[in-house]
Design an enzyme around this catalytic site. Structure first.
Site, PDB file in Angstrom:
ATOM      1  CD  GLU A 133      -9.050  -3.127 -40.178  1.00 10.84           C
ATOM      2  OE1 GLU A 133      -8.569  -2.344 -41.016  1.00 10.84           O
ATOM      3  OE2 GLU A 133      -8.683  -4.311 -40.078  1.00 10.84           O
ATOM      4  CE  LYS A 148      -8.238  -2.116 -48.374  1.00  7.97           C
ATOM      5  NZ  LYS A 148      -8.624  -3.491 -48.108  1.00  7.97           N
ATOM      6  CD  GLU A 178      -1.668  -1.168 -49.629  1.00  7.49           C
ATOM      7  OE1 GLU A 178      -2.386  -2.009 -50.211  1.00  7.49           O
ATOM      8  OE2 GLU A 178      -2.128  -0.307 -48.854  1.00  7.49           O
ATOM      9  N   GLY A 229      -8.662 -10.686 -40.549  1.00  8.62           N
ATOM     10  CA  GLY A 229      -7.250 -10.319 -40.695  1.00  8.62           C
ATOM     11  C   GLY A 229      -6.604  -9.954 -39.366  1.00  8.62           C
ATOM     12  NE  ARG A 230     -10.890  -6.023 -36.854  1.00 10.07           N
ATOM     13  CZ  ARG A 230     -11.581  -5.989 -37.976  1.00 10.07           C
ATOM     14  NH1 ARG A 230     -10.952  -5.961 -39.139  1.00 10.07           N
ATOM     15  NH2 ARG A 230     -12.901  -6.007 -37.955  1.00 10.07           N
ATOM     16  CE  LYS A 281     -10.672 -13.295 -44.361  1.00  6.69           C
ATOM     17  NZ  LYS A 281     -11.527 -12.861 -43.286  1.00  6.69           N
ATOM     18  CG  HIS A 316      11.738  12.223 -20.788  1.00  7.56           C
ATOM     19  ND1 HIS A 316      12.156  13.060 -19.788  1.00  7.56           N
ATOM     20  CD2 HIS A 316      11.840  10.967 -20.302  1.00  7.56           C
ATOM     21  CE1 HIS A 316      12.532  12.336 -18.745  1.00  7.56           C
ATOM     22  NE2 HIS A 316      12.350  11.059 -19.023  1.00  7.56           N
TER      23      HIS A 316
END
Ligand code: F6P
Length: 523
Positions: free
Chosen positions: A341, A489, A202, A255-256, A196, A372
Site C-alpha cells: 500500500e 470504495k 466495513e 493507517g498501516r 482513522k 509442500h
C-alpha cells in the site's frame, strides 16, 4: 558524487554483469569481507543477506544511490516532524508513539488509555457480577492488521496468559463477524471501533450490527461497552461515542503504521502490559538504530537497497516471505499491506513517472507448509523471485526434535534457492537428470531471531517501516498516501445503490444481467 541517473546506469551495468553468475561464486569470491557488508548482527537478531546476487562494486553503487537520493536526509526530515507526506501535506509521526517520553498530546492520550486499561482489568478480575473477559476489535486494513498480528504472534505462545481475549472482525463479510460473535458473551465483551477516518463502510457497518447484538444480549446501553479509536473524534462523537471513550491519534499517523498508537489497544490487552511495553521498547530501539547507525551498517537502508537491486535492477517481480514459525503467519499479511500500500505506485508526488519504482508482490506462508504447496514453482518456474526466510533459534515449546527439523528445512531451502543443485550419479543422467536440476540463483535473505518475543517483533516491524521510508525516497514515490484504493470504495457505494433499488433501469448495460442474476439468486 555522480548524478542520480549515472548511478542508475552503473547499477544496470552491474546487474547485467552479475545476472548470469552463480550466487555461490559470488559468495566464494567475496569471502568474509563481502559477508561483513551483508550481515547485520544484533544480540537478538541476525540478518544475513549473504545469499544475495551482490558483490562489493554493486554494493558501492547502491550506497552511492542512497547518497544521491538523499535517503538519510529524508529520515532526518521525518524525525524533525517536517511534512514529508507531501501529497497530503502532513508530517509522519507514528514513531512518536513508541518514544519512552513523547509529545504532550501523545502523553495525554497514553495516560487516559492507561487508566481505561487499568479499570478494564479491574473489571476482568472482579469477584462478583459478570466480569469483562473479551475485546472485539472492529477495523480494517491498517486499523486491523497490526494489532491482530501482534496479538496472534505473541499470544500464540503458551507462556502468555492474558486476562482479556482479543477477537477481530475486519471484513464486512458477515461470516467473519458471525464467527466472532458466536464465541462471545455480550455482557462480558467490550468493543473497540478503530477507524482513522471514521468513515470506512466495513467498520461502521460491523459496528452497527454489533450494537444490535449487544442490545439483544441484554446490554441496555451498548455504547457504554464501546471505545472509538480515530483521528476524527467529532465523527465518532456524532456516531454516539462519548468523548471520554474516544482515543485520538493524529492524522500524521498513517493507517498501516498505526499499530503503536491507540489502534494497538486489542493487542495490548491480549499480550498484557509488560509485553506491550517490550514491543514499544523494541520498536524504539529500531528508531534509535535507524537514526544513529552509519549508512553502511544501517539495517533499514541495507534492506531497502537490496529491494531496489532485486526489483528495479534484476527485475524480480515478487518477494516471498517464508517464516519457519507458525506464529508469524500474520506477519506476512502485515508486511504485505505495509509495503504494497505504501509503495505500489508508479508516479512521483509531482504526477510524473517514477521510472525505477518496482514494488514487488509480497506473499508467503509458514514453512514447512509452503514447501509442500508452492515451493516447486519457486524452485523451477521460469519466473524468479526474491526470498526471505525467517527462523527462530529458541521456540517456546519443548519439542526439541521438531524444532531441529524445522530449522534444518529453513536453512536447506535457503541454500537450495540460492545455490540450486545439479544431481549427481545415476540421477543426473538423461531427461530425468534435467528435470531434477534446480537452477538456484534465487536471492535469499535470512532473518534469524534469537526468540520471537515482543521486543524482537517490535524491532523488526519498526525496521520494516523505516525500510519503506527509504524505498519511497529511492524510488521517488510518496510512501504515505494511498489514492489507488479510493475509486473502488466509491464504486461499491454506487453498486450498493443498484442492489437497494428494485428498478434496474438506471444500471449500466454491462452490469444489469449479472445484477439481475444476483437479485434472483438471493432469498
Ligand atoms: O484500504 C485503504 C485504507 O484507507 C487503509 O489505508 C486503511 O488502513 C484502511 O483503509 C482503513 O481506514 P480507516 O482506518 O480510516 O477505517
Amino acid at each position: 558524487m555522480p548524478r542520480d541517473t549515472d548511478i542508475w546506469h552503473t547499477l544496470s551495468q552491474h546487474g547485467a554483469r552479475l545476472k548470469g553468475l552463480p550466487i555461490e561464486r559470488l559468495v566464494a569470491d567475496g569471502g568474509p569481507s563481502r559477508l561483513r557488508r551483508l550481515v547485520v548482527d544484533h544480540d537478538f537478531l541476525r540478518v544475513d543477506a549473504g545469499r544475495q546476487r551482490l558483490d562489493d562494486a554493486a554494493l558501492d553503487s547502491l550506497f552511492d544511490l542512497a547518497d544521491a537520493a538523499g535517503v538519510l536526509a529524508q529520515r532526518d526530515r521525518m524525525f524533525a516532524g517536517e511534512a514529508i507526506n507531501v501529497t497530503e501535506n502532513r508530517s509522519v509521526t507514528h514513531w512518536a508513539w513508541r518514544q519512552p517520553v513523547s509529545s504532550p498530546s501523545v502523553e495525554q492520550t497514553r495516560a487516559r488509555m492507561g487508566e481505561w486499561v487499568r479499570r478494564l482489568l479491574a473489571r476482568a478480575n472482579q469477584p462478583s457480577g459478570r466480569p469483562i473477559k473479551s475485546i472485539l476489535h472492529l477495523g480494517i486494513g491498517g486499523s486491523d492488521l497490526g494489532p491482530r498480528m501482534v496479538a496472534d504472534t505473541i499470544a500464540y505462545s503458551v507462556s502468555v496468559h492474558s486476562q482479556i481475549d482479543a477477537y477481530f472482525a475486519a471484513n464486512v463479510d458477515g461470516h467473519e463477524l458471525q464467527r466472532a460473535l458466536d464465541r462471545l458473551d455480550p455482557k462480558a465483551t467490550v468493543v473497540s471501533i478503530a477507524s482513522k477516518t471514521f468513515t470506512t463502510r466495513e467498520t461502521l457497518r460491523n459496528a452497527q450490527t454489533v450494537m444490535a447484538w449487544l442490545r439483544r444480549g441484554g446490554v441496555d446501553d451498548p455504547l457504554s461497552h464501546c471505545v472509538a479509536i480515530t483521528s476524527e473524534p467529532q465523527r465518532a462523537q456524532a456516531w454516539g461515542i462519548s468523548p471520554d471513550a474516544i482515543f485520538e491519534f493524529e492524522d500524521s499517523v498513517g493507517g498501516r503504521f498505526s499499530l503503536w498508537s491507540p489502534v494497538g489497544l486489542p493487542a495490548r490487552l491480549a499480550i498484557g502490559e509488560t509485553e506491550w511495553e517490550r514491543l514499544l521498547a523494541g520498536a524504539h530501539a529500531a528508531d534509535c538504530h535507524f537514526r544513529q547507525a552509519q549508512a553502511h551498517a544501517n539495517l533499514p537502508l541495507l534492506l531497502a537497497l537490496i529491494d531496489v537491486w532485486n526489483h528495479s535492477i534484476l527485475k524480480l517481480p515478487a518477494r516471498v516471505i517464508s517464516p519457519y514459525d507458525a506464529r508469524m503467519k500474520l506477519l506476512v499479511a502485515h508486511i504485505q499491506q505495509l509495503e504494497m500500500e505504501s509503495l505500489g505506485k508508479q508516479l512521483g508526488p509531482d504526477g510524473k513517472t517514477a521510472p525505477h519504482a518496482q514494488c514487488p508482490m509480497i506473499w508467503g506462508e509458514p514453512g514447512t507448509n509452503g514447501q509442500h504447496a508452492y515451493f516447486q514453482w519457486l524452485h523451477q518456474a521460469a519466473q524468479e523471485v526474491a526470498m526471505e526466510v525467517l527462523l527462530v533459534a529458541k521456540p517456546r515449546h519443548s519439542f526439541d526434535a521438531h524444532h531441529a527439523i524445522l530449522l534444518a528445512n529453513g536453512l536447506a531451502q535457503a541454500d537450495a534457492f540460492a545455490f540450486g543443485k545439479q544431481p549427481a550419479g545415476q540421477l543426473a543422467d538423461g531427461v530425468g537428470g534435467q528435470l531434477r536440476r534446480l537452477p538456484g540463483g534465487r536471492p535469499v535473505t535470512l532473518w534469524c531471531y534469537r526468540e520471537l518475543d515482543a521486543y524482537t517483533l517490535g524491532y523488526v516491524i519498526a525496521s520494516l517501516e523505516h525500510k519503506v521510508v527509504c524505498l519511497g525516497q529511492l524510488w521517488g514515490v510518496n510512501a504515505f498516501d494511498q489514492f489507488g484504493v479510493e475509486l473502488g470504495k466509491t464504486m461499491a457505494q454506487t453498486v450498493e445503490a443498484y442492489f437497494a433499488d428494485s428498478n434496474l433501469d438506471f444500471v449500466p448495460p454491462h452490469l444489469s444481467e449479472t445484477l439481475q442474476w444476483f437479485k434472483n439468486a438471493r432469498p
